[in-house]
Enzyme design. Structure first.
Site, PDB file in Angstrom:
ATOM      1  N   THR A  30      23.903 -77.021  -5.111  1.00 44.16           N
ATOM      2  CA  THR A  30      24.927 -77.672  -5.931  1.00 44.16           C
ATOM      3  C   THR A  30      25.967 -78.307  -5.017  1.00 44.16           C
ATOM      4  OG1 THR A  30      24.609 -76.097  -7.724  1.00 44.16           O
ATOM      5  CG2 THR A  30      26.740 -77.198  -7.657  1.00 44.16           C
ATOM      6  N   GLY A  98      31.651 -74.597  -5.301  1.00 44.52           N
ATOM      7  CA  GLY A  98      31.290 -75.148  -6.613  1.00 44.52           C
ATOM      8  C   GLY A  98      30.981 -74.075  -7.646  1.00 44.52           C
ATOM      9  N   GLU A 104      22.293 -70.121  -6.585  1.00 47.62           N
ATOM     10  CA  GLU A 104      21.858 -70.704  -5.305  1.00 47.62           C
ATOM     11  C   GLU A 104      21.162 -69.633  -4.466  1.00 47.62           C
ATOM     12  OE1 GLU A 104      25.262 -74.196  -4.718  1.00 47.62           O
ATOM     13  OE2 GLU A 104      25.581 -72.252  -3.794  1.00 47.62           O
TER      14      GLU A 104
END
Ligand code: DER
Length: 239
Positions: A30, A98, A104
């Site tokens: 991201t 983010g 992630e």
């Protein structure tokens, strides 16, 4: 983002294209670097199964005409591409600016090869370097977790949109506390402490996740640092 920085990220993204040839299932991190990556190597992604780590990345991919699948339909990935907020020469990273660090990490952990693209401004002799470490927390537990962190010597700031009290809520429904660990606490110990704290969903310390670090420099050079070889090479005799 300055033009030189954008060019550095593009050059690094081009280099990463080499790793995509053998991949079928591609995980996407991201952030702005991943968006540069998507635009730069778009042609190489059209026949891949893409898995986004956040709604933001899924929307960025969709806006380019790509159709990422729901992560729940995927059990393993061939390659994961992401960036970091800070990285040190050992490949230890701080991520989560983010707020997508939990997914992630999940996608990175299920990938045969993890490649991180950074520009030179993100490389520091050691991390964390001035930035807090994002910690994703069950919203109902924010006060208890914050208190326990503060009792252990952490500086804490609940991530709140400007002018609001309600915390930023992640894709996974978590709140984010940005923490500054006690000065002499080793990063591995910080990670272990956070992982043992009830109410913590995930955190932005990534140790041992970077197999390849691709550093874009503003003079146009791209440096590739390999921490771990791709699976095929690792598996071949004598390697
Ligand atoms: O939040 C994150 O983990 C992002 O991947 C971040 O580490 C990189 O974001 P950027 O590409 O916008 O700098």
């Amino acid at each position: 983002m300055s033009e030189a920085l954008e060019a550095a990220r593009r050059a690094a993204a081009m280099r990463v294209a080499e790793y995509l040839d053998a991949a079928r299932v591609v995980g996407l991190g991201t952030g702005s670097t991943v968006e540069v990556f998507l635009k730069t190597v778009y042609d190489k992604l059209t026949d891949k199964t893409l898995v986004a780590s956040s709604i933001d990345t899924a929307l960025a991919a969709k806006s380019l005409g790509l159709s990422p699948v729901d992560p729940v339909t995927v059990e393993r990935l061939d390659i994961y591409i992401d960036s970091a907020d800070e990285v040190d020469p050992l490949g230890r990273m701080i991520k989560g600016g983010g707020g997508a660090m939990t997914m992630e990490k999940v996608l990175a952990s299920a990938s045969d090869l993890r490649v991180f693209i950074v520009d030179e401004l993100k490389v520091f002799p050691r991390v964390p370097h001035g930035r807090p470490i994002p910690v994703e927390v069950v919203p109902q537990a924010v006060s208890i977790v914050k208190r326990r962190l503060e009792d252990a010597g952490f500086g804490c700031r609940l991530r709140v949109p400007q002018g609001k009290r309600l915390p930023v809520i992640t894709d996974l429904g978590g709140a984010v506390i940005d923490v500054e660990p006690p000065e002499h606490m080793e990063l591995e110990r910080v990670a272990g402490f956070l992982e043992r704290l009830p109410g913590v969903i995930g955190h932005g310390i990534f140790i041992g996740y970077a197999d390849v670090l691709v550093i874009g420099r503003s003079d146009g050079r791209v440096e590739v640092v390999t921490y771990r070889r791709p699976r095929e090479e690792r598996a071949s005799p004598g390697s």
